[in-house]
Design a protein around this motif. Structure first.
Motif, mmCIF file in Angstrom:
data_model
loop_
_atom_site.group_PDB
_atom_site.id
_atom_site.type_symbol
_atom_site.label_atom_id
_atom_site.label_comp_id
_atom_site.label_asym_id
_atom_site.label_seq_id
_atom_site.Cartn_x
_atom_site.Cartn_y
_atom_site.Cartn_z
ATOM 1 N N GLN A 264 0.824 -1.206 0.000
ATOM 2 C CA GLN A 264 0.000 0.000 0.000
ATOM 3 C C GLN A 264 0.860 1.260 0.000
ATOM 4 N N LYS A 270 0.340 5.627 1.506
ATOM 5 C CA LYS A 270 -0.274 5.550 2.833
ATOM 6 C C LYS A 270 -0.986 4.204 2.964
ATOM 7 N N SER A 272 -4.462 2.194 4.270
ATOM 8 C CA SER A 272 -5.868 2.250 4.690
ATOM 9 C C SER A 272 -6.244 0.891 5.253
ATOM 10 N N LYS A 343 -10.740 -3.960 3.594
ATOM 11 C CA LYS A 343 -10.743 -2.648 2.962
ATOM 12 C C LYS A 343 -12.092 -1.973 3.200
ATOM 13 N N ALA A 367 -13.520 3.106 6.573
ATOM 14 C CA ALA A 367 -12.076 3.355 6.541
ATOM 15 C C ALA A 367 -11.626 3.924 7.874
ATOM 16 N N ASP A 370 -7.922 9.027 10.229
ATOM 17 C CA ASP A 370 -6.506 9.337 10.386
ATOM 18 C C ASP A 370 -6.123 9.469 11.847
#
Length: 478
Positions: A264, A270, A272, A343, A367, A370
């Motif tokens: 990834q 980044k 996920s 995912k 998801a 952050d």
């Protein structure tokens, strides 16, 4: 001369021969690591980093008096203490350099290198030293602090690479070997066995660590863990220590986790991962009894975040998740590993226990945000007291508190008196949302439920403290 007189000597000879054969068999059973080390070592690298730090600007008048010190110590301090007087704006800020050492390994012939995130964190310059002692500057492709994995890139062609294995096939008790640079000693080799699999460490919910007794020390971080086929099955990452050195407890990131992260990072820069939007906790014996389970197992949902995937899918506080997509959840730590591997948009079929009955809840995985979401405890409640046999005084939550905590009901503890509440560690300001598997809507309802609590049986209570929810259990004596 009769033969019987020699029987003791013959018996002794037979015993010695047998011991020799046993020793020979044992020697043959011990693994030989020499071929593995010869083949794998060229792809293991030393990683050093440099971080620029502002100069201390130590004035000459601030230098310690070195006179009277033994020559060896005086020379050491003179060599290492900053020189010169106070900083001058005309000269600009000088820089010091902080260096760290770690390990890594080359996974592709064109120069991709895997290591730990903490090895290269905050580095201004990363240097990779190969087995032939050549040094190359590395470019940071990306990092994932949650799994402590970092991917580097060096310029090169036809570089030596490691063979990659399958960490899922590892067995407890299997021989493993580490190559790295402990304390800067390049290509040091240590061996041991797999002590356990699927370990969860504090603040590392997304890595099912491989536990080994391989000697790992500072500088080994980021180096490869090999199986006996010479395949990398993990990245040596952490040790448990009380002394700062090796104590027989080492932890490695499974290579399948690391490769998913590196793929990834290479593709998107980044990582996920899947997210349910729940706070979970372990199901112990008392909680299992209070929820009507045959044995402690699963992940207890202590909190469901509003508008999160779990809330939209119908998961509720108090649900005990027993499996996801057919994979059992024995320990609560199993759930983040499984969910994190999905995912966003993937379907998760959760088997749960709710009010003593099994049911299936289908959730569309979201998801991972952050930043971790923390709830605000909000302002203190107004006073509406309600005494009860638990030994607490509670008050209604205000509309503002309910909004800030994303709650529909509950009570806040105003005072803890002598009694069961004090014994289980409740504090003023704690918010109680469930008691004996019943949602709390008001202080009157709380007092009514508390009055009818059973004796000598585990009772569960859901408590929010500083926005974090958890279930606790207690028993009322006769």
């Amino acid at each position: 001369m009769s033969i019987p007189r020699f029987k003791p000597f013959l018996s002794l000879f037979a015993a010695v021969l047998m011991l020799g054969q046993i020793a020979s068999v044992q020697a043959e059973a011990l693994p030989d690591f020499t071929t593995l080390v010869e083949q794998a070592s060229p792809a293991v690298v030393n990683i050093s980093t440099t971080q620029k730090l502002p100069d201390r600007g130590v004035a000459a008048s601030q230098m310690p008096d070195l006179e009277g010190l033994p020559p060896m110590f005086r020379e050491f301090f003179e060599r290492n203490m900053p020189r010169g007087g106070p900083r001058s704006p005309q000269r600009g800020d000088r820089q010091r350099e902080a260096q760290s050492l770690g390990s890594g390994f080359i996974v592709s012939a064109d120069g991709y290198v895997l290591t730990n995130n903490h090895v290269i964190a905050d580095a201004d310059e990363i240097i990779v030293r190969l087995s032939d002692r050549s040094e190359l500057k590395a470019k940071l492709v990306g990092t994932d602090p949650r799994t402590d994995v970092a991917l580097l890139k060096i310029d090169g062609k036809n570089l030596p690479t490691v063979k990659l294995g399958d960490s899922a096939k590892l067995k407890v008790g299997e021989w493993v070997l580490a190559i790295g640079s402990p304390f800067g000693f390049d290509h040091s080799v240590t061996k041991g066995i797999v002590s356990a699999k699927g370990r969860t460490l504090p603040n590392d919910a997304y890595v099912p660590f491989i536990q080994t007794d391989v000697a790992i020390n500072p500088g080994n971080s980021g180096g490869p863990l090999f199986n006996m086929n010479g395949e990398v099955v993990g990245i040596n990452s952490q040790i448990f220590t009380r002394s700062g050195g090796f104590m027989g407890l080492s932890f490695a990131i499974p290579i399948d986790v690391a490769l998913d992260v590196s793929d990834q990072l290479k593709k998107d820069g980044k990582v996920s991962r899947g997210w349910l939007g729940v706070v979970i906790q372990e199901v112990n014996k008392d909680l299992a009894e209070s929820f009507g389970l045959d044995k402690p197992a699963g992940a207890l949902v202590a909190q469901v975040l509003e508008d999160g995937p779990a809330a939209k899918g119908g998961l509720q506080v108090g649900d005990v998740i027993l499996s996801m997509n057919g994979q059992p959840i024995d320990m609560s730590a199993d759930l983040p590993h499984l969910v994190g591997g999905l995912k966003a948009g993937a379907k998760a079929s959760l088997e749960v226990i709710r009010e003593g009955k099994r049911r299936t809840v289908d959730v569309t995985v979201g998801a991972m945000p952050d930043d971790d979401q923390d709830l605000d405890a909000g302002a203190k409640a107004q006073t509406e007291r309600s005494s009860n046999r638990l030994g607490v005084s509670v008050a209604e939550l205000t509309a503002e508190q309910k909004k800030s905590l994303e709650l529909k009901g509950g009570v806040v503890i105003k005072e803890v008196q002598d009694g069961p509440a004090a014994l289980i560690g409740l504090q003023p300001g704690d918010v109680i949302t469930h008691l004996n598997n019943q949602a709390i809507e008001s202080s009157k309802q709380f007092a009514d439920i508390a009055k009818g609590l059973p004796k000598n049986r585990s009772v569960s209570m859901r408590v929010l403290r500083q926005g974090r929810a958890s279930f606790i259990t207690f028993k009322l004596a006769e």
